[in-house]
Design a protein around this motif. Structure first.
Motif, short mmCIF file in Angstrom:
data_model
loop_
_atom_site.label_atom_id
_atom_site.label_comp_id
_atom_site.label_asym_id
_atom_site.label_seq_id
_atom_site.Cartn_x
_atom_site.Cartn_y
_atom_site.Cartn_z
N ILE A 12 -37.30 76.63 60.14
CA ILE A 12 -36.94 75.89 58.93
C ILE A 12 -36.51 74.45 59.22
N THR A 13 -36.33 74.09 60.48
CA THR A 13 -35.94 72.71 60.76
C THR A 13 -36.95 71.72 60.21
N PRO A 14 -36.52 70.74 59.43
CA PRO A 14 -37.47 69.76 58.90
C PRO A 14 -37.89 68.72 59.93
N PHE A 15 -37.21 68.66 61.04
CA PHE A 15 -37.48 67.59 62.01
C PHE A 15 -38.82 67.79 62.72
N ARG A 16 -39.24 69.03 62.90
CA ARG A 16 -40.58 69.27 63.44
C ARG A 16 -41.65 68.76 62.46
#
Length: 541
Positions: free
Chosen positions: A448-452
């Protein structure tokens, strides 16, 4: 003078000052607005400006946060709005057999055996998230592989995309599946050379087993949902547009009543459900509740590229004769779309393949509603170039997940061939055509990390930085941030109060340890979220 929502003598509850604060204004134009200070009262931003001006608004009870005094530099950005999640599924995977990232069949079987040895006799083993494209031998597992490690436990484990699953012999027997079982429409049961099931079930055929698996207990479901919500908040996500079971929505509702729901959730309803049921579920909860409400109807046009079940206009390049598994015929789809649009529902269709996307656009064109309906195509991974202008004409939003490219670029060209691959994951082509973008992760298909996703959108490179995928579709830093905040807010009709840190907007923001706008792209992948605020309150566990 500071910018304020309206003149008021009421002091802010909190002020953050002497920092680098991105309000979100100017992202779309790649000219981001940066201010030094922000004032919060209740759940809203009430003022932004220079530190000296904003701190003068403080009262005796105002909490003052000096962003320049912390040991590690912190930067404020609007909270991320994930436009496509499956919280319920993510939570249950966390509580069961989690095979995310396993690098070989042997590793997969080792983890399954560990779970089987620890489980009570006869207990179903579920979960999954395995991905055979990560293995050196990219061969699907079989029921016989599982039978060797699962003992007396019926076992059913989905692939990471959720479009195919592997069942052991006990699970197949429990579902009554044999070599003579006819799959439902849109599904397939893989058979071996002797005409017996291999254990692989595709698309709707998975339902034959799902219906006999004991449902999670209320306690298990709540625990899983809480873990998924915690995961989102930890990674700077303040809002999600989610597709989980109705029972999960009831858990979210209970958490809200208890004052324990700290993530904004717009819950989708199944497009395939009857109109009466859809209307009843819409009426069940206030649709204007800013924290929790029902939203779009989610329908499935096809499967996935990874499982070769996406509906394609021409066969897969690496599987001649296979054009995927459409889940509807066009006439049936059109009628359902017309009926549901007439009832006032926003429609969103999962479409991975170019044929699936064309079918979805055809259905939208028949639904008889204006472009203000903000209908959506989820994923839109492979699109016929001739269909991109149709998105614009029909007012359709491209709801996409750039992090999928980090996984898929390892084999996408093999699946599609170079000509079709050039029009896959075509974020910039959509923007250039005037099509709104909304970004998400498809959690738990991807973390769920948006940074990827940010990294993928602006580089179109793998995480090692060694491989590029059609770089002409890269986005700017601002365009990617916009799609993950204001673009996703627009997709849920929330752009007038969500996605920016301006007076009158929701006080949903994150403190991160680096300037996402200025650091080198690889450094985005190492971003640490220091704190997540939702409705002006710190919400990290």
């Amino acid at each position: 003078m500071p910018s304020t929502a309206k003149a008021s003598s009421t002091a802010p509850d909190a002020i953050f000052f002497d920092g680098v604060i991105y309000t979100g204004a100017g992202f779309a134009e790649d000219k981001p607005q940066i201010v030094e200070a922000i004032a919060i009262r209740g759940a809203k931003v009430i003022a932004i400006g220079k530190s000296a001006e904003i701190t003068r608004l403080a009262g005796p009870k105002t909490a003052l946060h000096d962003l320049n005094s912390v040991t590690t530099s912190t930067f404020i950005f609007p909270g991320f709005n994930d436009a496509h999640t499956h919280l319920g599924g993510a939570g249950r995977t966390k509580l069961n057999v989690d095979l995310t990232g396993v690098k070989s069949l042997a590793d997969m079987l080792t983890q399954i055996k560990t779970a089987a040895d620890a489980a009570p006799a006869g207990h179903w083993l579920t979960g999954g998230n395995w991905d055979h494209t990560l293995w050196e031998q990219k061969v699907l597992p079989t029921r016989k592989d599982l039978d060797g490690v699962t003992g007396n436990h019926p076992t059913f484990l989905d692939r990471i995309d959720g479009h195919i699953s592997i069942a052991n012999s006990a699970a197949l027997a429990a579902a009554g599946i044999t070599g003579k079982t006819q799959p439902p429409q849109g599904g397939a049961i893989d058979l071996d050379g002797s005409g017996q099931p291999t254990g692989i079930l595709r698309e709707s055929a998975q339902g034959l087993v799902y219906r006999v698996i004991p449902p999670p207990t209320a306690e298990e479901r709540r625990k899983g949902d809480e873990l998924a919500i915690e995961d989102a908040l930890t990674h700077g996500v303040t809002s999600v547009q989610d597709f989980s079971d109705w029972e999960d929505f009831l858990v979210f509702e209970k958490l809200e009543k208890e004052g324990k729901l700290h993530l904004r959730i717009s819950e989708w309803l199944p497009f395939k459900d009857s109109l009466d049921e859809l209307k009843a579920h819409r009426a069940h909860h206030d649709v204007n509740d800013p924290l929790l409400h029902t939203g779009m109807l989610k329908g499935f046009m096809d499967g996935s590229l990874g499982s070769r079940t996406a509906a394609m206009k021409a066969p897969f390049a690496d599987d001649p004769g296979n054009t995927g598994l459409p889940q509807y015929n066009q006439d049936e789809l059109n009628k359902m779309a017309v009926d549901r649009a007439a009832a006032g529902f926003q429609l969103g269709f999962h479409a991975i393949g170019d044929k699936a996307t064309s079918m979805a656009l055809d259905a939208f064109s028949q639904s008889g509603v204006s472009t203000s309906a903000r209908n959506r195509i989820e994923h839109a991974q492979v699109v016929d170039p001739a269909d991109i202008p149709r998105f614009k004409k029909l007012g359709v939003i491209a709801s996409m997940q750039p992090n999928h490219l980090l996984t898929d670029m390892n084999w996408a060209v093999d699946r599609l061939g170079p000509q079709r691959a050039a029009y896959s994951y075509a974020w910039k082509a959509f923007l250039d055509a005037g099509v709104p973008l909304a970004f998400g992760t498809d959690y738990p298909v991807e973390p769920i990390t948006p940074f990827r996703g940010l990294y993928a959108a602006i580089t179109r490179m793998n995480e090692a930085g060694t491989k590029t995928y059609y770089p002409e579709n890269k986005l700017t830093r601002g365009q990617a941030l916009y799609a993950y905040t204001q673009g996703s807010a627009y997709a849920e009709f929330a752009e007038k109060h969500k996605g920016k840190l301006l007076p009158g907007y929701d006080a949903d923001f994150i403190l991160v340890d680096r300037d996402l706008y200025k650091i080198g792209a690889p450094a985005i992948l190492q971003t640490h979220v220091v704190q997540t605020f939702v409705a002006g309150q710190p919400r990290l566990p």
